[in-house]
Design a protein around this motif. Structure first.
Motif, PDB file in Angstrom:
ATOM      1  N   GLY A  91      96.068  34.694  36.657  1.00  0.00           N
ATOM      2  CA  GLY A  91      96.808  35.805  36.082  1.00  0.00           C
ATOM      3  C   GLY A  91      96.647  37.102  36.847  1.00  0.00           C
ATOM      4  N   PHE A  92      95.977  37.061  37.978  1.00  0.00           N
ATOM      5  CA  PHE A  92      95.909  38.271  38.809  1.00  0.00           C
ATOM      6  C   PHE A  92      95.655  37.893  40.252  1.00  0.00           C
ATOM      7  CE2 PHE A  92      91.311  38.825  39.656  1.00  0.00           C
ATOM      8  CZ  PHE A  92      90.806  37.862  38.814  1.00  0.00           C
ATOM      9  N   HIS A  93      95.854  38.862  41.122  1.00  0.00           N
ATOM     10  CA  HIS A  93      95.659  38.602  42.534  1.00  0.00           C
ATOM     11  C   HIS A  93      94.169  38.610  42.825  1.00  0.00           C
ATOM     12  CE1 HIS A  93      96.439  38.413  46.766  1.00  0.00           C
ATOM     13  NE2 HIS A  93      95.678  39.470  46.961  1.00  0.00           N
ATOM     14  N   VAL A  94      93.650  37.448  43.223  1.00  0.00           N
ATOM     15  CA  VAL A  94      92.213  37.324  43.476  1.00  0.00           C
ATOM     16  C   VAL A  94      91.931  37.871  44.877  1.00  0.00           C
ATOM     17  CG1 VAL A  94      90.263  35.738  43.546  1.00  0.00           C
ATOM     18  CG2 VAL A  94      92.183  35.261  42.028  1.00  0.00           C
ATOM     19  N   HIS A  95      91.561  39.159  44.909  1.00  0.00           N
ATOM     20  CA  HIS A  95      91.450  39.854  46.196  1.00  0.00           C
ATOM     21  C   HIS A  95      90.509  39.157  47.145  1.00  0.00           C
ATOM     22  CE1 HIS A  95      93.691  43.447  45.209  1.00  0.00           C
ATOM     23  NE2 HIS A  95      93.165  43.371  44.000  1.00  0.00           N
ATOM     24  N   ARG A  96      89.437  38.659  46.597  1.00  0.00           N
ATOM     25  CA  ARG A  96      88.432  38.100  47.496  1.00  0.00           C
ATOM     26  C   ARG A  96      88.620  36.594  47.691  1.00  0.00           C
ATOM     27  NH1 ARG A  96      84.129  42.263  45.385  1.00  0.00           N
ATOM     28  NH2 ARG A  96      84.605  43.894  46.886  1.00  0.00           N
ATOM     29  N   GLY A  97      89.641  36.013  47.071  1.00  0.00           N
ATOM     30  CA  GLY A  97      90.037  34.638  47.378  1.00  0.00           C
ATOM     31  C   GLY A  97      89.022  33.559  47.079  1.00  0.00           C
ATOM     32  N   ALA A  98      87.951  33.872  46.363  1.00  0.00           N
ATOM     33  CA  ALA A  98      86.924  32.869  46.114  1.00  0.00           C
ATOM     34  C   ALA A  98      86.420  32.995  44.689  1.00  0.00           C
ATOM     35  CB  ALA A  98      85.757  33.063  47.091  1.00  0.00           C
ATOM     36  N   LEU A  99      86.472  31.881  43.951  1.00  0.00           N
ATOM     37  CA  LEU A  99      85.960  31.836  42.588  1.00  0.00           C
ATOM     38  C   LEU A  99      85.085  30.590  42.449  1.00  0.00           C
ATOM     39  CD1 LEU A  99      89.316  32.578  40.712  1.00  0.00           C
ATOM     40  CD2 LEU A  99      87.316  34.103  40.705  1.00  0.00           C
ATOM     41  N   ALA A 100      84.132  30.666  41.548  1.00  0.00           N
ATOM     42  CA  ALA A 100      83.357  29.465  41.225  1.00  0.00           C
ATOM     43  C   ALA A 100      83.055  29.470  39.740  1.00  0.00           C
ATOM     44  CB  ALA A 100      82.062  29.417  42.027  1.00  0.00           C
ATOM     45  N   SER A 101      82.987  28.284  39.171  1.00  0.00           N
ATOM     46  CA  SER A 101      82.616  28.123  37.769  1.00  0.00           C
ATOM     47  C   SER A 101      81.218  27.491  37.738  1.00  0.00           C
ATOM     48  CB  SER A 101      83.644  27.209  37.093  1.00  0.00           C
ATOM     49  OG  SER A 101      83.221  26.888  35.782  1.00  0.00           O
ATOM     50  N   PHE A 102      80.320  28.118  37.000  1.00  0.00           N
ATOM     51  CA  PHE A 102      78.928  27.635  36.916  1.00  0.00           C
ATOM     52  C   PHE A 102      78.586  27.260  35.474  1.00  0.00           C
ATOM     53  CE2 PHE A 102      78.782  30.147  40.785  1.00  0.00           C
ATOM     54  CZ  PHE A 102      77.865  29.481  41.589  1.00  0.00           C
ATOM     55  N   HIS A 103      77.664  26.312  35.333  1.00  0.00           N
ATOM     56  CA  HIS A 103      77.109  26.008  34.011  1.00  0.00           C
ATOM     57  C   HIS A 103      76.265  27.173  33.525  1.00  0.00           C
ATOM     58  CE1 HIS A 103      78.254  21.772  33.958  1.00  0.00           C
ATOM     59  NE2 HIS A 103      77.897  21.710  35.226  1.00  0.00           N
ATOM     60  N   ARG A 104      76.420  27.529  32.266  1.00  0.00           N
ATOM     61  CA  ARG A 104      75.518  28.510  31.657  1.00  0.00           C
ATOM     62  C   ARG A 104      74.204  27.838  31.310  1.00  0.00           C
ATOM     63  NH1 ARG A 104      77.511  33.445  28.782  1.00  0.00           N
ATOM     64  NH2 ARG A 104      79.590  33.651  29.670  1.00  0.00           N
ATOM     65  N   ALA A 105      73.106  28.396  31.801  1.00  0.00           N
ATOM     66  CA  ALA A 105      71.791  27.884  31.420  1.00  0.00           C
ATOM     67  C   ALA A 105      71.391  28.528  30.088  1.00  0.00           C
ATOM     68  CB  ALA A 105      70.774  28.222  32.501  1.00  0.00           C
ATOM     69  N   ASP A 106      70.431  27.934  29.393  1.00  0.00           N
ATOM     70  CA  ASP A 106      69.901  28.573  28.195  1.00  0.00           C
ATOM     71  C   ASP A 106      69.222  29.882  28.576  1.00  0.00           C
ATOM     72  OD1 ASP A 106      70.725  26.463  26.645  1.00  0.00           O
ATOM     73  OD2 ASP A 106      68.808  25.403  26.762  1.00  0.00           O
ATOM     74  N   LEU A 107      69.329  30.869  27.711  1.00  0.00           N
ATOM     75  CA  LEU A 107      68.631  32.131  27.956  1.00  0.00           C
ATOM     76  C   LEU A 107      67.136  31.945  27.698  1.00  0.00           C
ATOM     77  CD1 LEU A 107      71.063  34.683  26.270  1.00  0.00           C
ATOM     78  CD2 LEU A 107      70.785  34.181  28.706  1.00  0.00           C
ATOM     79  N   PRO A 108      66.284  32.684  28.420  1.00  0.00           N
ATOM     80  CA  PRO A 108      64.840  32.570  28.159  1.00  0.00           C
ATOM     81  C   PRO A 108      64.508  33.125  26.772  1.00  0.00           C
ATOM     82  CG  PRO A 108      65.293  34.337  29.733  1.00  0.00           C
ATOM     83  CD  PRO A 108      66.592  33.631  29.501  1.00  0.00           C
ATOM     84  N   PRO A 109      63.450  32.612  26.155  1.00  0.00           N
ATOM     85  CA  PRO A 109      63.024  33.197  24.877  1.00  0.00           C
ATOM     86  C   PRO A 109      62.590  34.645  25.103  1.00  0.00           C
ATOM     87  CG  PRO A 109      61.472  31.492  25.621  1.00  0.00           C
ATOM     88  CD  PRO A 109      62.589  31.520  26.606  1.00  0.00           C
ATOM     89  N   VAL A 110      62.811  35.491  24.114  1.00  0.00           N
ATOM     90  CA  VAL A 110      62.536  36.920  24.266  1.00  0.00           C
ATOM     91  C   VAL A 110      61.059  37.167  24.598  1.00  0.00           C
ATOM     92  CG1 VAL A 110      62.162  37.397  21.804  1.00  0.00           C
ATOM     93  CG2 VAL A 110      63.104  39.184  23.267  1.00  0.00           C
ATOM     94  N   GLY A 111      60.195  36.290  24.113  1.00  0.00           N
ATOM     95  CA  GLY A 111      58.763  36.437  24.392  1.00  0.00           C
ATOM     96  C   GLY A 111      58.427  36.404  25.881  1.00  0.00           C
TER      97      GLY A 111
END
Lengths: 269, 269
Positions: A91-111
């Motif tokens: 839906g837009f002009h990708v100026h830098r011509g490079a995209l990647a999709s990554f898996h989201r890892a679990d966030l670390p526990p706040v501790g």
């Protein structure tokens, strides 16, 4: 694994659709557990930080520059598209011509972060660019991590990632489990909490910085755009500090205030 | 003078077309000598700063809130449109439902600013949001004005105006007539010029701030996104100063660096 795709409706490009539509993307990215990185430098940083790619979407001219990254995951598809197809999909002009999709890892526990020496803590900062900018400054100025209230914007949203220049991958961060309990949680961890505010009775940030002897562990609390910190967070902090402002001018943007606070209270070597 | 318009192709709305297309807007706005303000607060600030409106484009619900502003110019047309028409004209959903087109005034001659006590000087900062953010921080932190190299982005472009929260109207600024002659021009005016750089031989910004006795008139020079200051501006400055950074991290964003420099070198009351 390179695959040339010339149809913007190809379902294999589904991770990349309509990147500017934030409400669509929000649900799509959380359902699929992914985030998008844009531009060679940011893609490289996500990979170096240990994130696992789902796929790449590249214009042909970007293949060579990312070759070393692509080789690390020979089984991950590399969709090679011309720029017109990329624009139709995203839906837009990708100026830098490079995209990647990554898996989201679990966030670390706040501790995992509460033992740090310098933490930025954001309350309901809802603008992705602001979240990205704060994380970039915190990383650059030697801070150890960031904690985000539950309503803060997502640091892994494409625009936040981009504005942060990939600092969202380098700087440890996680979500606070509760907005209400945050001031108590920080205090119980032995952190001196500094609420940044415009209140008249707050101490001058420079005076506070001069009084520190270097042994304190600090958390700086920054509030939402517009309204600033809530009364709960402000009054729950160890100390309230103020950046002196010209009379009659609006408060600073939260990213500017964060940069100043991270500079003024930076760990001294 | 209220005029209800229900056709997005009505030529009277010509000042507001395709607001997201920056190259189109750039030529349109310079040909017609106009700039666009968005949102009630920013429109109000442009008017209060003495800018003359060409027209307003308002959704009906914004008429009441801006009534006092509209009354000041009874002959200026107020185009009342529903939000769908506004979106068709401008090319995006106008969240705040209020736009105004103002005449561009001539910029002040650079000599009007050279006697100031604190100036921010930008070299080829090409991102509108960065220019707006720098001007907002400079205004908030009590600086007197800003000078922009000829290639800097336009502070009166809609996005710059918006990010600045109208500071582009409050803070005096103008264009430098020549990139090449800028360091000399500033020095000849008795300003101490401080080049912000990552060079190893630069002094620590905090050390520089501590050495100032308060009588100096300062100009801080900040460089373009990515490459930073040119060698000409950097070596032409009185002093080169550095914000200490964590090893291996990118430089700060130029707006963050500007906020820190304006804070560290702010005029002390």
């Amino acid at each position: 694994m390179q695959v040339v795709v010339d149809d913007a409706d190809d379902p294999r490009l589904g991770d990349y659709v309509r990147l500017r539509e934030s409400s669509l993307r929000k649900s799509l990215e959380s359902e699929r557990g992914l985030f998008i990185a844009e531009g060679e430098k940011v893609i490289r940083r996500a990979a170096e930080a240990g994130h696992a790619p789902r796929s790449f979407l590249l214009a042909p001219r970007w293949l060579a520059g990312l070759d070393d990254v692509l080789r690390r995951w020979p089984d991950v598809p590399v969709y090679v598209v011309d720029e017109a197809v990329a624009e139709q999909v995203t839906g837009f002009h990708v100026h830098r011509g490079a995209l990647a999709s990554f898996h989201r890892a679990d966030l670390p526990p706040v501790g995992d972060l509460l033992g740090a020496s310098r933490l930025v803590v954001l309350e309901d900062v809802v603008d992705h660019a602001n979240v990205g900018a704060v994380l970039r400054s915190a990383a650059g100025l030697g801070w150890d991590g960031a904690l985000l209230s539950p309503r803060c914007a997502d640091p892994l949203y494409r625009r936040a990632v981009k504005v942060s220049m990939g600092a969202v991958f380098a700087l440890p961060w996680t979500r606070l489990p509760s907005w209400r309990e945050a001031p108590g949680l920080l205090a119980d961890s032995g952190l001196t909490t500094v609420a940044l505010t415009l209140a008249d009775d707050a101490v001058d940030l420079a005076d506070l910085a001069a009084e520190l002897d270097g042994s304190e562990r600090l958390a700086v609390l920054l509030g939402t755009e517009g309204a600033g910190l809530s009364e709960r967070w402000s009054s729950g902090a160890t100390v309230r500090a103020r950046i002196p402002m010209r009379a009659g001018v609006d408060s600073l943007n939260v990213a500017a205030a964060a940069a100043i606070a991270c500079y003024a209270l930076a760990p001294r070597p």
